[in-house]
Enzyme design. Sequence first.
Site, short mmCIF file in Angstrom:
data_model
loop_
_atom_site.label_atom_id
_atom_site.label_comp_id
_atom_site.label_asym_id
_atom_site.label_seq_id
_atom_site.Cartn_x
_atom_site.Cartn_y
_atom_site.Cartn_z
N ARG A 232 11.57 -97.30 -2.47
CA ARG A 232 12.34 -98.44 -2.00
C ARG A 232 11.87 -99.69 -2.73
O ARG A 232 10.66 -99.90 -2.90
CB ARG A 232 12.20 -98.63 -0.49
CG ARG A 232 12.98 -97.63 0.34
CD ARG A 232 14.48 -97.85 0.21
NE ARG A 232 15.27 -96.95 1.04
CZ ARG A 232 15.73 -95.78 0.65
NH1 ARG A 232 15.45 -95.32 -0.56
NH2 ARG A 232 16.48 -95.04 1.47
N ASP A 256 13.62 -97.18 -10.34
CA ASP A 256 14.94 -96.68 -9.96
C ASP A 256 15.47 -97.48 -8.77
O ASP A 256 16.64 -97.33 -8.41
CB ASP A 256 14.86 -95.19 -9.58
CG ASP A 256 16.23 -94.61 -9.27
OD1 ASP A 256 17.12 -94.72 -10.14
OD2 ASP A 256 16.41 -94.08 -8.16
N GLU A 261 18.49 -105.00 -4.74
CA GLU A 261 19.52 -104.16 -5.37
C GLU A 261 20.85 -104.14 -4.63
O GLU A 261 21.88 -103.82 -5.21
CB GLU A 261 19.01 -102.72 -5.51
CG GLU A 261 18.83 -101.99 -4.19
CD GLU A 261 18.36 -100.55 -4.41
OE1 GLU A 261 19.03 -99.65 -3.90
OE2 GLU A 261 17.33 -100.35 -5.08
N HIS A 293 19.22 -96.65 -8.92
CA HIS A 293 19.06 -95.86 -7.69
C HIS A 293 19.80 -94.53 -7.82
O HIS A 293 20.57 -94.12 -6.95
CB HIS A 293 19.57 -96.64 -6.47
CG HIS A 293 18.93 -96.22 -5.19
ND1 HIS A 293 18.58 -97.11 -4.22
CD2 HIS A 293 18.59 -94.99 -4.71
CE1 HIS A 293 18.04 -96.46 -3.19
NE2 HIS A 293 18.04 -95.16 -3.48
#
Length: 336
Positions: A232, A256, A261, A293
């Site tokens: 996260r 990622d 985000e 992600h």
Amino acid sequence: MRVFIYSSHPYEQPFLEKEAGQHEIIYTSQRLTLETASLANGFEAIAIFTADDASAPVLEKLAAIGIRYITLRSVGHDHVDLARAQALGIHVANVPEYSPYAVAEHAVAMLMVLNRKIIASRLLMQLQDYRLDLLTGFDVHGKTVGIVGTGKIGMAFARIMHGFGARTLAFDPVHNPEASALQISYVPFDTLLQQSDIISIHCPLNNHTKHLFSWDAFNKMKPECILINTARGGVVHTEALLHALENDRINGACLDVYENEKAIFFQDLREQTIQDVQYTRLLALKKVLITGHQAFLTKEALTGIARTTMQTIASWESGLNVPNELTSFQPLYSVK
């Protein structure tokens, strides 16, 4: 049962439809917000994703229109106010596992792409520049790898690192009994920071892990360390990370996930100018590799997510026990 699916994307719809059974499923690409909660009027259950907002005000609106069940198409549940859901009588369940290998393998792929300068190499090849001067990486074999969070994904990552011949350290309040077979040593967080050449994050985001990697943590890391985050974004303090990267306090980052985000990922923004200064600074750094992600995005993982989502709905409908149902009391680390 009729199920309304928020934040639906074309890549997942065939998998959900295959597992739907007798359930009627309706999709929307819109995210769950206070404004869009009313779209689920007439449904008993909704399915949401990581970018959706299931805060207390949204849950209250959902309860008012008759929503009794919320299933999360994810492991993480930091976007849900579980205590308020419990008080409102709304049942919430996640997908506690789908394919831990999907995320672990993506973390390793990012590490190797950044370490071995694969993107720079491809660009040089396209320019017919075949010099190797700027492409030197390092062997993962023999390096010390720190793993924060030794749940299913963390352990899958550890097994891959064990195969590389790396020494593995771990930090997690809950010790995984499988760790000893891989010669994983549990150490204090500061020890992991100080000794690791590579650090990979596999813990959930909660009050205990928010900004776990901040100014103090980066100051204790080796200058040659590469940080990987497929968990996260909020576990990492973005401004502190940028300072560490821009001042050569660490060697690189594979991300990622990103702290802010939700305003960017899972959307087509090709015709827009992204105003997020921190994101554009990260994207401009050659020592940073960012993906949107997508670590979970394999056929096996999508099958597992869809199957668990629909099985959870079926169990609720039949009055059966749902072992993956969430309460407001969750373990600190070992759930990823």
